[in-house]
Design an enzyme around this catalytic site. Structure first.
Site, PDB file in Angstrom:
ATOM      1  N   LYS A   1      18.652  28.677  37.984  1.00 33.16           N
ATOM      2  CA  LYS A   1      19.412  29.765  38.610  1.00 33.16           C
ATOM      3  C   LYS A   1      20.399  30.374  37.618  1.00 33.16           C
ATOM      4  O   LYS A   1      20.498  31.600  37.516  1.00 33.16           O
ATOM      5  CB  LYS A   1      20.130  29.216  39.851  1.00 33.16           C
ATOM      6  CG  LYS A   1      20.852  30.264  40.671  1.00 33.16           C
ATOM      7  CD  LYS A   1      20.998  29.850  42.119  1.00 33.16           C
ATOM      8  CE  LYS A   1      22.079  28.828  42.370  1.00 33.16           C
ATOM      9  NZ  LYS A   1      23.445  29.362  42.196  1.00 33.16           N
TER      10      LYS A   1
ATOM     11  N   ARG B   1      21.661  35.243  34.136  1.00 33.94           N
ATOM     12  CA  ARG B   1      22.068  35.730  32.812  1.00 33.94           C
ATOM     13  C   ARG B   1      20.967  36.574  32.161  1.00 33.94           C
ATOM     14  O   ARG B   1      21.253  37.559  31.471  1.00 33.94           O
ATOM     15  CB  ARG B   1      22.427  34.544  31.918  1.00 33.94           C
ATOM     16  CG  ARG B   1      23.778  33.904  32.321  1.00 33.94           C
ATOM     17  CD  ARG B   1      23.874  32.475  31.852  1.00 33.94           C
ATOM     18  NE  ARG B   1      25.198  31.887  32.061  1.00 33.94           N
ATOM     19  CZ  ARG B   1      25.642  31.381  33.215  1.00 33.94           C
ATOM     20  NH1 ARG B   1      24.896  31.431  34.308  1.00 33.94           N
ATOM     21  NH2 ARG B   1      26.852  30.852  33.309  1.00 33.94           N
TER      22      ARG B   1
ATOM     23  N   SER C   1      35.281  26.525  34.370  1.00 32.50           N
ATOM     24  CA  SER C   1      34.311  27.370  35.070  1.00 32.50           C
ATOM     25  C   SER C   1      33.493  28.197  34.090  1.00 32.50           C
ATOM     26  O   SER C   1      34.031  29.076  33.395  1.00 32.50           O
ATOM     27  CB  SER C   1      35.028  28.299  36.056  1.00 32.50           C
ATOM     28  OG  SER C   1      34.127  29.291  36.502  1.00 32.50           O
TER      29      SER C   1
ATOM     30  N   GLN D   1      31.433  30.365  35.015  1.00 34.40           N
ATOM     31  CA  GLN D   1      31.373  31.734  35.549  1.00 34.40           C
ATOM     32  C   GLN D   1      32.521  32.568  34.995  1.00 34.40           C
ATOM     33  O   GLN D   1      32.335  33.723  34.611  1.00 34.40           O
ATOM     34  CB  GLN D   1      31.410  31.697  37.074  1.00 34.40           C
ATOM     35  CG  GLN D   1      30.180  31.049  37.674  1.00 34.40           C
ATOM     36  CD  GLN D   1      30.255  30.936  39.179  1.00 34.40           C
ATOM     37  OE1 GLN D   1      31.242  31.308  39.791  1.00 34.40           O
ATOM     38  NE2 GLN D   1      29.199  30.411  39.785  1.00 34.40           N
TER      39      GLN D   1
ATOM     40  N   ASP E   1      27.206  20.666  40.577  1.00 34.51           N
ATOM     41  CA  ASP E   1      26.401  21.047  41.751  1.00 34.51           C
ATOM     42  C   ASP E   1      25.619  19.870  42.334  1.00 34.51           C
ATOM     43  O   ASP E   1      24.961  20.017  43.370  1.00 34.51           O
ATOM     44  CB  ASP E   1      25.430  22.166  41.359  1.00 34.51           C
ATOM     45  CG  ASP E   1      26.167  23.465  41.050  1.00 34.51           C
ATOM     46  OD1 ASP E   1      27.285  23.651  41.565  1.00 34.51           O
ATOM     47  OD2 ASP E   1      25.635  24.285  40.288  1.00 34.51           O
TER      48      ASP E   1
ATOM     49  N   ARG F   1      32.717  21.752  49.670  1.00 34.24           N
ATOM     50  CA  ARG F   1      31.651  20.737  49.589  1.00 34.24           C
ATOM     51  C   ARG F   1      32.167  19.326  49.794  1.00 34.24           C
ATOM     52  O   ARG F   1      31.423  18.465  50.241  1.00 34.24           O
ATOM     53  CB  ARG F   1      30.951  20.802  48.234  1.00 34.24           C
ATOM     54  CG  ARG F   1      29.876  21.831  48.244  1.00 34.24           C
ATOM     55  CD  ARG F   1      28.904  21.684  47.091  1.00 34.24           C
ATOM     56  NE  ARG F   1      27.964  22.778  47.216  1.00 34.24           N
ATOM     57  CZ  ARG F   1      27.403  23.437  46.225  1.00 34.24           C
ATOM     58  NH1 ARG F   1      27.663  23.094  44.979  1.00 34.24           N
ATOM     59  NH2 ARG F   1      26.556  24.418  46.459  1.00 34.24           N
TER      60      ARG F   1
HETATM   61  C1  S3P Z   1      27.416  28.325  37.408  1.00 29.75           C
HETATM   62  C2  S3P Z   1      28.589  27.668  37.179  1.00 29.75           C
HETATM   63  C3  S3P Z   1      29.160  26.685  38.121  1.00 29.75           C
HETATM   64  C4  S3P Z   1      28.131  26.211  39.139  1.00 29.75           C
HETATM   65  C5  S3P Z   1      27.317  27.350  39.703  1.00 29.75           C
HETATM   66  C6  S3P Z   1      26.579  28.063  38.597  1.00 29.75           C
HETATM   67  C7  S3P Z   1      26.943  29.306  36.410  1.00 29.75           C
HETATM   68  O1  S3P Z   1      30.220  27.311  38.818  1.00 29.75           O
HETATM   69  O2  S3P Z   1      28.765  25.491  40.181  1.00 29.75           O
HETATM   70  O3  S3P Z   1      26.396  26.876  40.656  1.00 29.75           O
HETATM   71  O4  S3P Z   1      25.754  29.693  36.437  1.00 29.75           O
HETATM   72  O5  S3P Z   1      27.752  29.712  35.552  1.00 29.75           O
HETATM   73  P1  S3P Z   1      31.707  27.432  38.191  1.00 29.75           P
HETATM   74  O6  S3P Z   1      31.641  28.306  37.025  1.00 29.75           O
HETATM   75  O7  S3P Z   1      32.548  28.042  39.285  1.00 29.75           O
HETATM   76  O8  S3P Z   1      32.118  26.031  37.873  1.00 29.75           O
END
Ligand code: S3P
Length: 447
Positions: A28, A33, A174, A176, A327, A358
């Site tokens: 995913k 990306r 994070s 993200q 996750d 969670r």
């Molecule tokens: C992800 C980063 C994680 C993860 C999410 C996917 C990503 O989140 O929990 O399912 O693809 O960058 P966080 O960046 O909030 O830790």
């Protein structure tokens, strides 16, 4: 999207030995990306093995709304064309990201680096998730959010064509947030630097580099990394091969460990070490897992994971491992419930802000099925007794991983386990039920 989509309850029942080989769908994180890099690159990007789930389709729609093209062709490849960095267009309508936290946070990075305005929204779960963590750095770089000070969706973001080159130390581990800043930095007139105290998944760095960005990574200590990206760069369309999602593989891996007599191989699993903390934990618990056929695919390490049923013991999972298995805590909690002895998990604060809270959802699910445990603000202890009573119904709160984790529990508990909604699984792993049933799992949907 998943706004008010009808719930489909699911039930998993004690199953005979699981056997066979499966290939989980594409990762995913890498799929989001690949689409966004395709949008920002000159020329065509082709993607093999893209995850075709609701979350990824939300990002494909965002790519189209921002002026790119993203289509699946007859050969099964996805073809993405954008107009290159600096050339996004203002969407005509609000972009609905459904359940996709990664989709919206990474796309906000792209919007923030362009002179466009986009309204963003999501489903009931996404509307509760904190967005300040990306909006803080992006507004420091020059983007504007309306309403000002918003922390949750919906809101509108207006970007800038010359984002300020900032140095930003991540307050939370994070990937993200790191990725949103780097993506925004692509149009910056200087060098954007992100410092992470704990290493998080590095797919954005790897992919931007493969697309031609000048990106430098310095490892200052075991976990601390400094990532610098030189802005006003150009990306060139590439061919991307998406390996199988380790987070999706964790469900069949744990199921095969727990169901007596099982012997399962999960093929083509991404083995990037920023993602495999759950395998380390399962090995420490005594699981019989071997990785075979290790190779490189699309610049990432992959392998086939061979799992045989095994007796597990309780372990202590250190906080510094959390980013590499963030996750997987729901399904590792299920494994811990069937282990002998206590499992202690630390450093779980981020679990409170995932697709659901969670930690609370896992705790409620364990309680509904007779598992003795305790939770604190950022920790969980589970008293493994080697067996679980089951018989409960678990509330999934629009969280795919809660649904899949507790369906795994039902395959081996004394009584079947129900989940209130299995439809949400389509956000990340639409083939979960057929894949598990092909191995011999008894999972039923009441549609
Ligand atoms: C992800 C980063 C994680 C993860 C999410 C996917 C990503 O989140 O929990 O399912 O693809 O960058 P966080 O960046 O909030 O830790």
């Amino acid at each position: 999207m998943t706004h008010g989509a009808p719930k489909i309850p699911g039930i998993a029942s004690p199953s005979p030995a699981l056997t066979g080989r499966i290939r989980v769908p594409g990762d995913k994180s890498i799929s989001h990306r690949a689409l966004l890099c395709g949008l920002l690159a000159d020329g065509e990007t082709t993607i093999a093995g893209l995850l075709e789930s609701e979350d990824i389709m939300a990002t494909a729609n965002a790519v189209r709304a921002l002026g790119g093209h993203a289509e699946r062709t007859e050969d099964g490849l996805w073809r993405v064309t954008g107009s290159g960095i600096g050339c996004l267009k203002t969407p005509e309508a609000p972009i609905d990201f459904g359940n996709a936290g990664t989709g919206v946070r990474l796309t906000l990075g792209a919007i923030a680096g362009h002179p466009v305005t986009a309204r963003c929204d999501g489903d009931g779960s996404l509307r509760k998730r904190p967005m300040r963590r990306v909006l803080d750095p992006l507004t420091r770089m020059g983007a504007r959010v309306d309403p000002e000070g918003a922390n949750t969706l919906p809101f509108a973001l207006t970007g800038t064509n010359g984002p300020i080159p900032i140095t930003y130390e991540l307050p939370v581990p994070s990937a993200q947030v790191k990725s949103a800043i780097l993506i925004c930095g692509l149009t910056s007139p200087g060098t954007v630097t992100v410092i992470e105290k704990e290493a998080t998944r590095d797919h954005t760095e790897r992919m931007l580099k493969a697309f031609g960005a000048a990106i430098e990574i310095t490892e200052e200590a075991e976990q601390r990394r400094v990532i610098s990206l030189a802005g006003q760069t150009r990306l060139t369309g590439q061919h991307v091969t998406v390996p199988g999602d380790p987070s999706s593989s964790a469900f069949s891996i744990v199921a095969a460990i727990l169901v007596p007599g099982s012997d399962v191989t999960v093929e083509n699993v991404l083995l990037n070490e920023t993602r495999t903390g759950f395998l380390t934990t399962l090995w420490e618990m005594g699981a019989d897992i071997t990785v075979v056929n290790e190779r490189l695919s699309g610049g990432e390490p992959v392998g086939d994971v061979h799992v045989r049923a095994s007796a597990l013991k309780g372990v202590e999972i250190p906080p510094e491992r959390a980013p590499s298995m963030i996750d997987e805590y729901p399904v590792i909690s299920v494994a811990a419930a069937f282990a002998e002895g206590r499992t202690v998990m630390h450093g779980l604060a981020e679990l409170r802000v995932k697709e659901s809270d969670r930690l609370a959802a896992v705790s409620d699910g364990l309680a509904a099925n007779g598992v003795t445990h305790e939770t604190g603000p950022d920790w969980l202890t589970i008293e493994g007794q080697g067996a679980v009573e089951g018989g409960g119904t678990v509330q999934t709160h629009l969280d795919h991983r809660i649904a899949m984790a507790f369906l795994v529990m039902g395959l081996v508990s004394k009584k079947p386990v129900s989940v209130d909604d299995a439809a949400i699984i389509a956000t990340s792993y639409p083939e979960f039920v057929p894949d598990m049933t092909a191995l011999g799992a008894k999972i039923g949907l009441r549609g």
